[in-house]
Design a protein around this motif. Structure first.
Motif, PDB file in Angstrom:
ATOM      1  N   UNK A 251       0.840  -1.199   0.000  1.00 15.09           N
ATOM      2  CA  UNK A 251       0.000   0.000   0.000  1.00 15.09           C
ATOM      3  C   UNK A 251       0.876   1.250   0.000  1.00 15.09           C
ATOM      4  N   UNK A 252       1.934   1.249   0.806  1.00 18.10           N
ATOM      5  CA  UNK A 252       2.826   2.412   0.868  1.00 18.10           C
ATOM      6  C   UNK A 252       3.543   2.629  -0.461  1.00 18.10           C
ATOM      7  N   UNK A 253       4.041   1.552  -1.038  1.00 21.77           N
ATOM      8  CA  UNK A 253       4.771   1.698  -2.298  1.00 21.77           C
ATOM      9  C   UNK A 253       3.836   2.124  -3.427  1.00 21.77           C
ATOM     10  N   UNK A 254       2.591   1.617  -3.413  1.00 25.99           N
ATOM     11  CA  UNK A 254       1.623   2.008  -4.441  1.00 25.99           C
ATOM     12  C   UNK A 254       1.231   3.464  -4.277  1.00 25.99           C
ATOM     13  N   UNK A 255       1.027   3.897  -3.050  1.00 24.21           N
ATOM     14  CA  UNK A 255       0.704   5.301  -2.785  1.00 24.21           C
ATOM     15  C   UNK A 255       1.794   6.210  -3.334  1.00 24.21           C
ATOM     16  N   UNK A 256       3.031   5.873  -3.045  1.00 23.74           N
ATOM     17  CA  UNK A 256       4.161   6.671  -3.520  1.00 23.74           C
ATOM     18  C   UNK A 256       4.244   6.660  -5.041  1.00 23.74           C
ATOM     19  N   UNK A 257       4.054   5.477  -5.610  1.00 21.24           N
ATOM     20  CA  UNK A 257       4.189   5.339  -7.064  1.00 21.24           C
ATOM     21  C   UNK A 257       3.086   6.084  -7.803  1.00 21.24           C
ATOM     22  N   UNK A 258       1.868   6.040  -7.286  1.00 22.81           N
ATOM     23  CA  UNK A 258       0.760   6.761  -7.926  1.00 22.81           C
ATOM     24  C   UNK A 258       1.073   8.257  -7.990  1.00 22.81           C
ATOM     25  N   UNK A 259       1.641   8.787  -6.934  1.00 19.62           N
ATOM     26  CA  UNK A 259       1.933  10.214  -6.890  1.00 19.62           C
ATOM     27  C   UNK A 259       3.124  10.599  -7.763  1.00 19.62           C
ATOM     28  N   UNK A 260       4.029   9.651  -7.982  1.00 19.58           N
ATOM     29  CA  UNK A 260       5.260   9.962  -8.711  1.00 19.58           C
ATOM     30  C   UNK A 260       5.241   9.507 -10.175  1.00 19.58           C
ATOM     31  N   UNK A 261       4.303   8.668 -10.549  1.00 21.49           N
ATOM     32  CA  UNK A 261       4.330   8.069 -11.878  1.00 21.49           C
ATOM     33  C   UNK A 261       4.047   9.090 -12.973  1.00 21.49           C
ATOM     34  N   UNK A 262       4.819   8.976 -14.031  1.00 21.06           N
ATOM     35  CA  UNK A 262       4.538   9.755 -15.232  1.00 21.06           C
ATOM     36  C   UNK A 262       3.542   9.013 -16.114  1.00 21.06           C
ATOM     37  N   UNK A 263       3.558   7.674 -16.016  1.00 24.52           N
ATOM     38  CA  UNK A 263       2.678   6.838 -16.835  1.00 24.52           C
ATOM     39  C   UNK A 263       2.119   5.696 -15.985  1.00 24.52           C
ATOM     40  N   UNK A 264       0.824   5.481 -16.080  1.00 23.92           N
ATOM     41  CA  UNK A 264       0.171   4.381 -15.376  1.00 23.92           C
ATOM     42  C   UNK A 264      -0.538   3.531 -16.418  1.00 23.92           C
TER      43      UNK A 264
END
Length: 317
Positions: free
Chosen positions: A109-122
Protein backbone atom coordinates in the motif's frame (compact mmCIF):
# COMPACT_ATOMS: atom_id res chain seq x y z
CA UNK A 1 -0.43 -8.63 -52.42
CA UNK A 2 -1.52 -7.69 -48.90
CA UNK A 3 -1.99 -10.78 -46.72
CA UNK A 4 -2.63 -9.10 -43.38
CA UNK A 5 -4.84 -6.37 -42.02
CA UNK A 6 -3.07 -4.11 -39.55
CA UNK A 7 -4.40 -2.01 -36.69
CA UNK A 8 -3.66 1.65 -37.46
CA UNK A 9 -1.53 3.17 -34.70
CA UNK A 10 0.15 6.54 -34.42
CA UNK A 11 3.22 7.55 -32.47
CA UNK A 12 2.29 9.45 -29.34
CA UNK A 13 3.35 13.06 -30.02
CA UNK A 14 3.74 14.14 -26.39
CA UNK A 15 4.63 12.71 -22.98
CA UNK A 16 6.48 9.71 -24.34
CA UNK A 17 8.18 7.19 -22.08
CA UNK A 18 11.93 7.46 -21.62
CA UNK A 19 14.48 6.63 -18.93
CA UNK A 20 13.36 9.57 -16.81
CA UNK A 21 9.79 8.23 -16.74
CA UNK A 22 8.30 6.41 -13.78
CA UNK A 23 5.83 3.68 -14.68
CA UNK A 24 3.13 1.92 -12.66
CA UNK A 25 1.58 -1.21 -14.19
CA UNK A 26 -1.66 -2.65 -12.82
CA UNK A 27 -4.02 -5.39 -13.92
CA UNK A 28 -4.21 -8.77 -15.57
CA UNK A 29 -1.41 -11.17 -16.39
CA UNK A 30 -0.84 -9.49 -19.76
CA UNK A 31 0.31 -6.30 -18.04
CA UNK A 32 3.08 -8.40 -16.53
CA UNK A 33 4.21 -9.42 -20.03
CA UNK A 34 4.68 -5.73 -20.86
CA UNK A 35 6.01 -5.02 -17.37
CA UNK A 36 8.68 -7.67 -17.81
CA UNK A 37 9.88 -5.82 -20.92
CA UNK A 38 10.19 -2.59 -18.95
CA UNK A 39 12.02 -4.49 -16.22
CA UNK A 40 14.39 -6.19 -18.68
CA UNK A 41 15.33 -2.84 -20.24
CA UNK A 42 15.67 -1.29 -16.77
CA UNK A 43 13.03 1.41 -16.92
CA UNK A 44 11.83 2.73 -13.57
CA UNK A 45 8.67 0.77 -12.87
CA UNK A 46 6.47 -0.86 -10.25
CA UNK A 47 4.45 -3.85 -11.39
CA UNK A 48 1.30 -5.21 -9.71
CA UNK A 49 2.20 -4.61 -6.06
CA UNK A 50 -0.93 -6.59 -5.02
CA UNK A 51 -0.26 -9.27 -7.62
CA UNK A 52 -2.34 -9.90 -10.74
CA UNK A 53 -5.73 -8.15 -10.63
CA UNK A 54 -8.08 -9.37 -13.34
CA UNK A 55 -11.03 -7.01 -13.18
CA UNK A 56 -11.61 -3.24 -12.80
CA UNK A 57 -13.19 -3.42 -9.34
CA UNK A 58 -10.05 -5.02 -7.91
CA UNK A 59 -7.86 -2.32 -9.46
CA UNK A 60 -10.21 0.38 -8.18
CA UNK A 61 -10.00 -1.05 -4.66
CA UNK A 62 -6.21 -1.04 -4.73
CA UNK A 63 -5.95 2.50 -6.12
CA UNK A 64 -8.43 3.97 -3.63
CA UNK A 65 -6.95 2.10 -0.67
CA UNK A 66 -3.45 3.17 -1.64
CA UNK A 67 -4.39 6.83 -2.01
CA UNK A 68 -6.28 6.73 1.29
CA UNK A 69 -3.35 4.88 2.94
CA UNK A 70 -5.46 2.01 4.20
CA UNK A 71 -3.87 0.04 7.03
CA UNK A 72 -4.61 -3.68 6.72
CA UNK A 73 -5.32 -5.49 9.98
CA UNK A 74 -6.50 -8.87 11.27
CA UNK A 75 -10.06 -8.26 10.07
CA UNK A 76 -8.86 -8.03 6.46
CA UNK A 77 -7.24 -11.47 6.26
CA UNK A 78 -8.40 -15.07 6.70
CA UNK A 79 -6.92 -18.55 7.04
CA UNK A 80 -7.60 -21.15 4.32
CA UNK A 81 -5.68 -24.26 3.25
CA UNK A 82 -2.85 -23.63 5.70
CA UNK A 83 -2.21 -20.10 4.45
CA UNK A 84 -3.32 -16.57 5.28
CA UNK A 85 -5.01 -14.68 2.45
CA UNK A 86 -6.59 -11.33 1.64
CA UNK A 87 -9.54 -11.00 -0.74
CA UNK A 88 -8.07 -7.73 -2.09
CA UNK A 89 -4.82 -9.34 -3.26
CA UNK A 90 -3.56 -12.14 -5.47
CA UNK A 91 -2.43 -15.39 -3.87
CA UNK A 92 1.16 -14.37 -4.65
CA UNK A 93 1.05 -12.36 -1.43
CA UNK A 94 -0.49 -15.17 0.64
CA UNK A 95 1.70 -16.57 3.39
CA UNK A 96 1.77 -19.12 6.19
CA UNK A 97 2.30 -16.25 8.63
CA UNK A 98 -0.47 -13.73 9.24
CA UNK A 99 2.07 -11.13 10.31
CA UNK A 100 4.10 -11.57 7.14
CA UNK A 101 0.99 -11.21 4.97
CA UNK A 102 -0.12 -8.05 6.78
CA UNK A 103 3.36 -6.61 6.48
CA UNK A 104 3.40 -7.35 2.75
CA UNK A 105 -0.03 -5.79 2.26
CA UNK A 106 0.85 -2.61 4.13
CA UNK A 107 4.26 -2.30 2.50
CA UNK A 108 2.57 -2.66 -0.90
CA UNK A 109 0.00 0.00 0.00
CA UNK A 110 2.83 2.41 0.87
CA UNK A 111 4.77 1.70 -2.30
CA UNK A 112 1.62 2.01 -4.44
CA UNK A 113 0.70 5.30 -2.79
CA UNK A 114 4.16 6.67 -3.52
CA UNK A 115 4.19 5.34 -7.06
CA UNK A 116 0.76 6.76 -7.93
CA UNK A 117 1.93 10.21 -6.89
CA UNK A 118 5.26 9.96 -8.71
CA UNK A 119 4.33 8.07 -11.88
CA UNK A 120 4.54 9.76 -15.23
CA UNK A 121 2.68 6.84 -16.83
CA UNK A 122 0.17 4.38 -15.38
CA UNK A 123 -0.67 1.37 -17.52
CA UNK A 124 -3.88 -0.48 -16.64
CA UNK A 125 -4.76 -3.74 -18.38
CA UNK A 126 -8.25 -5.17 -17.86
CA UNK A 127 -8.79 -8.90 -18.21
CA UNK A 128 -12.43 -9.67 -17.50
CA UNK A 129 -15.82 -8.23 -16.55
CA UNK A 130 -16.73 -11.36 -14.59
CA UNK A 131 -16.37 -10.97 -10.82
CA UNK A 132 -17.11 -12.96 -7.68
CA UNK A 133 -19.09 -11.36 -4.88
CA UNK A 134 -18.60 -12.70 -1.36
CA UNK A 135 -22.11 -13.46 -0.12
CA UNK A 136 -21.30 -12.90 3.55
CA UNK A 137 -19.69 -9.46 3.19
CA UNK A 138 -21.49 -8.47 -0.04
CA UNK A 139 -18.19 -7.29 -1.52
CA UNK A 140 -16.48 -8.10 -4.80
CA UNK A 141 -13.19 -9.92 -4.31
CA UNK A 142 -10.00 -9.71 -6.34
CA UNK A 143 -9.23 -13.40 -5.86
CA UNK A 144 -11.22 -16.29 -4.39
CA UNK A 145 -8.13 -18.12 -3.04
CA UNK A 146 -9.82 -21.49 -3.63
CA UNK A 147 -12.50 -20.77 -1.06
CA UNK A 148 -15.56 -22.98 -1.86
CA UNK A 149 -17.56 -21.43 -4.69
CA UNK A 150 -20.80 -21.65 -2.71
CA UNK A 151 -19.50 -18.66 -0.71
CA UNK A 152 -19.71 -16.44 -3.82
CA UNK A 153 -22.08 -15.33 -6.53
CA UNK A 154 -20.63 -14.87 -10.01
CA UNK A 155 -21.66 -11.58 -11.64
CA UNK A 156 -20.99 -9.90 -15.00
CA UNK A 157 -20.27 -6.22 -14.44
CA UNK A 158 -22.34 -3.94 -16.63
CA UNK A 159 -20.77 -1.36 -18.91
CA UNK A 160 -21.99 1.40 -16.60
CA UNK A 161 -20.52 -0.30 -13.53
CA UNK A 162 -17.15 -0.66 -15.23
CA UNK A 163 -17.29 2.93 -16.52
CA UNK A 164 -17.98 4.20 -13.01
CA UNK A 165 -15.15 2.12 -11.63
CA UNK A 166 -12.72 3.44 -14.24
CA UNK A 167 -13.89 7.00 -13.66
CA UNK A 168 -13.17 6.58 -9.94
CA UNK A 169 -9.70 5.30 -10.74
CA UNK A 170 -8.90 8.17 -13.10
CA UNK A 171 -10.33 10.91 -10.92
CA UNK A 172 -8.60 9.58 -7.80
CA UNK A 173 -5.24 9.40 -9.56
CA UNK A 174 -5.60 12.84 -11.13
CA UNK A 175 -6.35 14.45 -7.76
CA UNK A 176 -2.95 13.40 -6.38
CA UNK A 177 -1.04 13.33 -9.67
CA UNK A 178 -2.61 15.51 -12.38
CA UNK A 179 0.40 15.00 -14.68
CA UNK A 180 0.01 11.22 -14.93
CA UNK A 181 -0.68 9.69 -18.34
CA UNK A 182 -3.10 6.78 -17.90
CA UNK A 183 -2.93 4.12 -20.61
CA UNK A 184 -5.71 1.55 -20.77
CA UNK A 185 -5.55 -1.71 -22.65
CA UNK A 186 -7.57 -4.92 -22.72
CA UNK A 187 -5.79 -8.22 -22.21
CA UNK A 188 -5.81 -10.52 -25.25
CA UNK A 189 -5.83 -13.55 -22.92
CA UNK A 190 -9.08 -15.47 -23.39
CA UNK A 191 -10.91 -16.36 -20.16
CA UNK A 192 -12.66 -19.42 -21.59
CA UNK A 193 -13.39 -20.85 -18.15
CA UNK A 194 -16.22 -18.33 -18.16
CA UNK A 195 -17.36 -19.71 -21.53
CA UNK A 196 -16.48 -18.67 -25.09
CA UNK A 197 -19.54 -16.50 -25.62
CA UNK A 198 -19.27 -15.16 -22.07
CA UNK A 199 -15.62 -14.21 -22.64
CA UNK A 200 -16.54 -12.22 -25.74
CA UNK A 201 -19.32 -10.44 -23.84
CA UNK A 202 -16.90 -9.72 -21.02
CA UNK A 203 -14.29 -8.17 -23.32
CA UNK A 204 -16.99 -6.13 -25.08
CA UNK A 205 -18.09 -4.63 -21.76
CA UNK A 206 -14.49 -3.68 -20.93
CA UNK A 207 -13.85 -2.07 -24.30
CA UNK A 208 -17.12 -0.13 -24.28
CA UNK A 209 -16.49 1.11 -20.73
CA UNK A 210 -12.94 2.22 -21.46
CA UNK A 211 -14.09 4.25 -24.44
CA UNK A 212 -16.79 5.86 -22.29
CA UNK A 213 -14.01 7.08 -20.00
CA UNK A 214 -11.79 8.16 -22.89
CA UNK A 215 -14.52 10.38 -24.28
CA UNK A 216 -14.65 12.26 -20.94
CA UNK A 217 -10.95 12.21 -20.03
CA UNK A 218 -9.29 12.57 -23.41
CA UNK A 219 -6.41 14.71 -22.17
CA UNK A 220 -5.08 12.32 -19.55
CA UNK A 221 -6.29 8.92 -20.76
CA UNK A 222 -5.27 6.80 -23.72
CA UNK A 223 -6.07 3.43 -25.24
CA UNK A 224 -3.57 0.96 -26.65
CA UNK A 225 -5.14 -1.84 -28.76
CA UNK A 226 -3.38 -4.96 -27.42
CA UNK A 227 -6.57 -6.98 -27.71
CA UNK A 228 -7.26 -5.85 -31.25
CA UNK A 229 -3.69 -6.50 -32.42
CA UNK A 230 -3.82 -10.05 -31.08
CA UNK A 231 -7.21 -10.84 -32.61
CA UNK A 232 -6.66 -9.19 -35.96
CA UNK A 233 -2.96 -8.98 -36.85
CA UNK A 234 -2.06 -12.22 -35.07
CA UNK A 235 -5.16 -14.23 -35.90
CA UNK A 236 -3.46 -17.62 -35.96
CA UNK A 237 -2.97 -20.26 -33.27
CA UNK A 238 0.79 -20.26 -33.89
CA UNK A 239 0.86 -17.03 -31.89
CA UNK A 240 -0.67 -18.68 -28.82
CA UNK A 241 0.98 -20.67 -26.04
CA UNK A 242 0.29 -24.38 -25.64
CA UNK A 243 -2.96 -23.69 -23.78
CA UNK A 244 -4.24 -21.84 -26.86
CA UNK A 245 -5.39 -19.03 -24.57
CA UNK A 246 -2.33 -16.93 -23.74
CA UNK A 247 -0.18 -15.06 -26.28
CA UNK A 248 3.16 -16.80 -26.76
CA UNK A 249 6.57 -15.12 -26.65
CA UNK A 250 6.42 -14.15 -30.32
CA UNK A 251 3.03 -12.47 -29.86
CA UNK A 252 4.14 -10.65 -26.71
CA UNK A 253 7.24 -9.39 -28.51
CA UNK A 254 5.14 -8.28 -31.49
CA UNK A 255 2.72 -6.32 -29.30
CA UNK A 256 5.63 -4.88 -27.31
CA UNK A 257 7.20 -3.60 -30.54
CA UNK A 258 3.90 -1.88 -31.39
CA UNK A 259 3.69 -0.37 -27.91
CA UNK A 260 7.31 0.72 -28.15
CA UNK A 261 6.60 2.51 -31.45
CA UNK A 262 3.62 4.37 -29.99
CA UNK A 263 4.86 5.25 -26.53
CA UNK A 264 8.65 5.05 -26.23
CA UNK A 265 10.75 8.05 -27.16
CA UNK A 266 13.19 7.35 -29.99
CA UNK A 267 16.16 8.58 -27.95
CA UNK A 268 15.72 5.58 -25.62
CA UNK A 269 16.86 3.22 -28.40
CA UNK A 270 20.59 3.54 -27.66
CA UNK A 271 20.19 2.93 -23.92
CA UNK A 272 17.82 0.02 -24.54
CA UNK A 273 20.37 -1.51 -26.90
CA UNK A 274 23.17 -1.05 -24.32
CA UNK A 275 21.03 -2.67 -21.62
CA UNK A 276 20.14 -5.51 -23.98
CA UNK A 277 23.81 -6.15 -24.76
CA UNK A 278 24.61 -6.26 -21.04
CA UNK A 279 21.64 -8.50 -20.19
CA UNK A 280 22.58 -10.99 -22.90
CA UNK A 281 26.19 -10.81 -21.76
CA UNK A 282 25.45 -11.78 -18.17
CA UNK A 283 23.27 -14.67 -19.41
CA UNK A 284 26.13 -15.98 -21.56
CA UNK A 285 27.64 -19.27 -20.41
CA UNK A 286 31.29 -19.63 -21.37
CA UNK A 287 32.82 -22.94 -22.52
CA UNK A 288 35.95 -22.03 -20.55
CA UNK A 289 35.16 -19.57 -17.74
CA UNK A 290 38.84 -19.28 -16.81
CA UNK A 291 40.06 -18.38 -20.27
CA UNK A 292 41.73 -15.04 -20.94
CA UNK A 293 39.13 -14.22 -23.58
CA UNK A 294 36.26 -14.77 -21.16
CA UNK A 295 37.94 -12.71 -18.44
CA UNK A 296 38.36 -9.86 -20.93
CA UNK A 297 34.68 -10.26 -21.87
CA UNK A 298 33.68 -9.95 -18.20
CA UNK A 299 35.80 -6.83 -17.81
CA UNK A 300 34.08 -5.24 -20.79
CA UNK A 301 30.68 -6.11 -19.31
CA UNK A 302 31.67 -4.50 -16.02
CA UNK A 303 32.69 -1.33 -17.85
CA UNK A 304 29.32 -1.31 -19.65
CA UNK A 305 27.52 -1.79 -16.35
CA UNK A 306 29.39 1.09 -14.72
CA UNK A 307 28.66 3.36 -17.68
CA UNK A 308 24.93 2.61 -17.46
CA UNK A 309 24.77 3.06 -13.70
CA UNK A 310 26.76 6.27 -13.93
CA UNK A 311 24.13 7.73 -16.24
CA UNK A 312 21.16 6.03 -14.56
CA UNK A 313 22.02 5.40 -10.87
CA UNK A 314 18.69 3.65 -10.21
CA UNK A 315 19.55 0.74 -12.50
CA UNK A 316 20.23 -2.53 -10.68
CA UNK A 317 21.55 -5.63 -12.42
Amino acid sequence: MKLQTTIPIEKQPNNQIDYQSNILLLGSCFVENIGDKFEYFKFQNLQNPFGILFHPKAIETLVLNAIQKKAYSDKDVFFQNEQWHCFDAHSRLSDGSKETLLQSLNDSIKSTNSQIQESSHIIITLGTSWVYRDIKSDTIVANCHKVPQKQFTKVLLTIDEISNSMQNIVESICKVNPKANIIFTVSPVRHVKDGFVENTQSKAHLIAAIHNVLSDKAQSCFYFPSYEIMLDELRDYRFYAEDMLHPNAIAVQYIWEKFKYVWLASHTDKTMNDVDVFQKGIEHRAFNPNSEAHQKFLQQLEIKKQELQSEFPYMQF
